[in-house]
Scaffold this motif. Sequence first.
Motif, mmCIF file in Angstrom:
data_model
loop_
_atom_site.group_PDB
_atom_site.id
_atom_site.type_symbol
_atom_site.label_atom_id
_atom_site.label_comp_id
_atom_site.label_asym_id
_atom_site.label_seq_id
_atom_site.Cartn_x
_atom_site.Cartn_y
_atom_site.Cartn_z
ATOM 1 N N ASP A 131 9.473 -20.703 20.083
ATOM 2 C CA ASP A 131 9.884 -19.496 20.806
ATOM 3 C C ASP A 131 8.719 -18.527 20.961
ATOM 4 N N HIS A 132 7.869 -18.491 19.940
ATOM 5 C CA HIS A 132 6.787 -17.511 19.918
ATOM 6 C C HIS A 132 5.447 -18.218 19.691
ATOM 7 N N LEU A 133 4.560 -18.077 20.655
ATOM 8 C CA LEU A 133 3.187 -18.556 20.522
ATOM 9 C C LEU A 133 2.284 -17.327 20.478
ATOM 10 N N GLN A 134 1.670 -17.086 19.348
ATOM 11 C CA GLN A 134 0.807 -15.917 19.209
ATOM 12 C C GLN A 134 -0.652 -16.352 19.116
ATOM 13 N N ARG A 135 -1.516 -15.570 19.721
ATOM 14 C CA ARG A 135 -2.961 -15.781 19.612
ATOM 15 C C ARG A 135 -3.546 -14.639 18.807
ATOM 16 N N SER A 136 -4.399 -14.969 17.855
ATOM 17 C CA SER A 136 -4.937 -13.934 16.970
ATOM 18 C C SER A 136 -5.733 -12.879 17.719
ATOM 19 N N SER A 137 -6.350 -13.268 18.843
ATOM 20 C CA SER A 137 -7.149 -12.311 19.616
ATOM 21 C C SER A 137 -6.289 -11.239 20.280
ATOM 22 N N LEU A 138 -4.973 -11.487 20.384
ATOM 23 C CA LEU A 138 -4.079 -10.550 21.056
ATOM 24 C C LEU A 138 -3.313 -9.645 20.085
ATOM 25 N N VAL A 139 -3.566 -9.795 18.789
ATOM 26 C CA VAL A 139 -2.843 -8.973 17.803
ATOM 27 C C VAL A 139 -3.813 -8.256 16.852
ATOM 28 N N VAL A 140 -4.984 -7.926 17.361
ATOM 29 C CA VAL A 140 -5.988 -7.253 16.528
ATOM 30 C C VAL A 140 -5.455 -5.910 16.028
ATOM 31 N N ASP A 141 -4.649 -5.237 16.854
ATOM 32 C CA ASP A 141 -4.067 -3.962 16.424
ATOM 33 C C ASP A 141 -3.185 -4.141 15.197
ATOM 34 N N LYS A 142 -2.473 -5.274 15.132
ATOM 35 C CA LYS A 142 -1.619 -5.540 13.964
ATOM 36 C C LYS A 142 -2.462 -5.892 12.737
ATOM 37 N N ALA A 143 -3.575 -6.570 12.960
ATOM 38 C CA ALA A 143 -4.477 -6.887 11.850
ATOM 39 C C ALA A 143 -5.028 -5.600 11.235
ATOM 40 N N THR A 144 -5.440 -4.666 12.083
ATOM 41 C CA THR A 144 -5.974 -3.403 11.558
ATOM 42 C C THR A 144 -4.872 -2.590 10.880
ATOM 43 N N GLU A 145 -3.646 -2.731 11.358
ATOM 44 C CA GLU A 145 -2.521 -2.034 10.717
ATOM 45 C C GLU A 145 -2.328 -2.531 9.285
ATOM 46 N N VAL A 146 -2.384 -3.850 9.105
ATOM 47 C CA VAL A 146 -2.250 -4.425 7.760
ATOM 48 C C VAL A 146 -3.430 -4.004 6.885
ATOM 49 N N ILE A 147 -4.629 -4.072 7.434
ATOM 50 C CA ILE A 147 -5.825 -3.707 6.670
ATOM 51 C C ILE A 147 -5.764 -2.245 6.237
ATOM 52 N N GLU A 148 -5.339 -1.360 7.134
ATOM 53 C CA GLU A 148 -5.220 0.063 6.791
ATOM 54 C C GLU A 148 -4.301 0.276 5.599
ATOM 55 N N GLN A 149 -3.174 -0.427 5.598
ATOM 56 C CA GLN A 149 -2.232 -0.271 4.487
ATOM 57 C C GLN A 149 -2.819 -0.788 3.178
ATOM 58 N N LEU A 150 -3.566 -1.873 3.249
ATOM 59 C CA LEU A 150 -4.196 -2.411 2.041
ATOM 60 C C LEU A 150 -5.285 -1.476 1.522
ATOM 61 N N LEU A 151 -6.003 -0.843 2.417
ATOM 62 C CA LEU A 151 -7.014 0.142 2.013
ATOM 63 C C LEU A 151 -6.351 1.346 1.345
ATOM 64 N N GLU A 152 -5.274 1.816 1.945
ATOM 65 C CA GLU A 152 -4.558 2.978 1.407
ATOM 66 C C GLU A 152 -3.989 2.710 0.023
ATOM 67 N N LYS A 153 -3.506 1.483 -0.187
ATOM 68 C CA LYS A 153 -2.898 1.137 -1.468
ATOM 69 C C LYS A 153 -3.925 0.724 -2.523
ATOM 70 N N GLY A 154 -5.186 0.622 -2.135
ATOM 71 C CA GLY A 154 -6.238 0.312 -3.093
ATOM 72 C C GLY A 154 -6.476 -1.169 -3.339
ATOM 73 N N TYR A 155 -5.845 -2.033 -2.551
ATOM 74 C CA TYR A 155 -6.057 -3.473 -2.708
ATOM 75 C C TYR A 155 -7.293 -3.961 -1.944
ATOM 76 N N ALA A 156 -7.688 -3.203 -0.945
ATOM 77 C CA ALA A 156 -8.854 -3.578 -0.137
ATOM 78 C C ALA A 156 -9.892 -2.456 -0.217
ATOM 79 N N TYR A 157 -11.128 -2.784 0.121
ATOM 80 C CA TYR A 157 -12.213 -1.795 0.048
ATOM 81 C C TYR A 157 -13.311 -2.146 1.043
ATOM 82 N N TRP A 158 -14.106 -1.143 1.379
ATOM 83 C CA TRP A 158 -15.242 -1.321 2.275
ATOM 84 C C TRP A 158 -16.476 -1.742 1.486
ATOM 85 N N HIS A 159 -17.269 -2.592 2.083
ATOM 86 C CA HIS A 159 -18.554 -2.975 1.468
ATOM 87 C C HIS A 159 -19.505 -3.409 2.583
ATOM 88 N N THR A 160 -20.716 -2.933 2.535
ATOM 89 C CA THR A 160 -21.707 -3.286 3.555
ATOM 90 C C THR A 160 -22.501 -4.511 3.107
#
Length: 388
Positions: A81-110
């Motif tokens: 029913d649903h065929l999703q392409r990862s290139s078309l849901v980048v906004d959702k990926a950043t939404e998940v990443i933002e929540q993980l950053l806020e909760k302290g599970y993810a972090y920035w590193h250069t």
Amino acid sequence: GPSIYQLPHIGNYRTFVFEDILQRYLEYLGYEVKRLLNITDVEDKSLAEAENKKITLKELTDGNIKTFISELKKLKVKIPDHLQRSSLVVDKATEVIEQLLEKGYAYWHTYRGRKNVYFDALKFEGFGKLYGLDMTKWPKKARRFHRDTYSSDRWNRGDFILWHGYKKGDKVYWDTKIGKGRPSWNIQDQAMLLKTFGLEADIWCSGIDSTHRHHDYIIATIEAITGKPVAKYWLHGAHLIFEGEKMAKRKGNIKYPNDLLETDCIWNHIRFFFIYGHYRRKLNFTFKAYTKECDLLKSFRKMIKKLSASNGTQQEYSSQAKKMVNQITAGFEENMNNDLHVKAAFDSVYSTVSSLVKLKEEQKLSMEDSKEALAKLKTIDYVLQTIF
């Protein structure tokens, strides 16, 4: 779903066909199934492949997806029913990443000029629980793994990347609310799930390779946000190997569906070879075994023709025949309910039909029973998609 940097090979298709059998059998039992197929079309490998072929990423992945869908149809796989392409849901990926950053599970590193985001595995209680990972061996000092994927089935004991920060010269990136860059493969399934169903599913299927790292990455990143199980059931299909060896480019033994059409067999024989076994057991492809199973299916179809033929004689009611007709469905369901044991289910049906044909040859099978048997076989073939 596939990482579409190259065309799927027969090992990949074995997994997709097993998933189709699961969907069709659940529908056979009366369930309504809504299925999502994730297509990874932007990652390290696809970028490298496009660069190597001197074409754009979209040109590469569009062509491969078109072939993939065409071959699924030839294998009689229901297009989800649903065929999703990862290139078309980048906004959702950043939404998940933002929540993980806020909760302290993810972090920035250069790293090497890129401002990336990583997931801290030690922050998530129960990390590696699907695989059964021994976390006592996990290093206490931070280690990071920067690529989307790594070869081999070993565990990378360290933090995994969620976001590749932009670096001057990058051809593929998005300008998002967390900055320029692209989502890692490690967060793309989550984004496609979020876009379609929210962050939960009843059943999650894939190949056995995903039990090393990938599915535990998915569990950790989603459950860190939701606090509840992402899926109730996880099903993993075993490898298909070729002539006793794992398929690999360096060995030159990767086989595609079209390679199997060089024999007298056709697409539904390929499907039959994939399903005639148990999805959690390794399947060794040899042309000898393939030909044998093609012949098995051909012989079964010949029996169906005999069962369908009118002999011009109306036979009397037979309790023995009636019992055999009912056994078609009973034997099929008994074995399918045993963790989708398709081989045992087919063998049971084959044996019953063989006995019915013998009764017919002895003029002990009524037309009514023949028609009922054929009706049951057609119902079963909604799942198998190989008989008629």
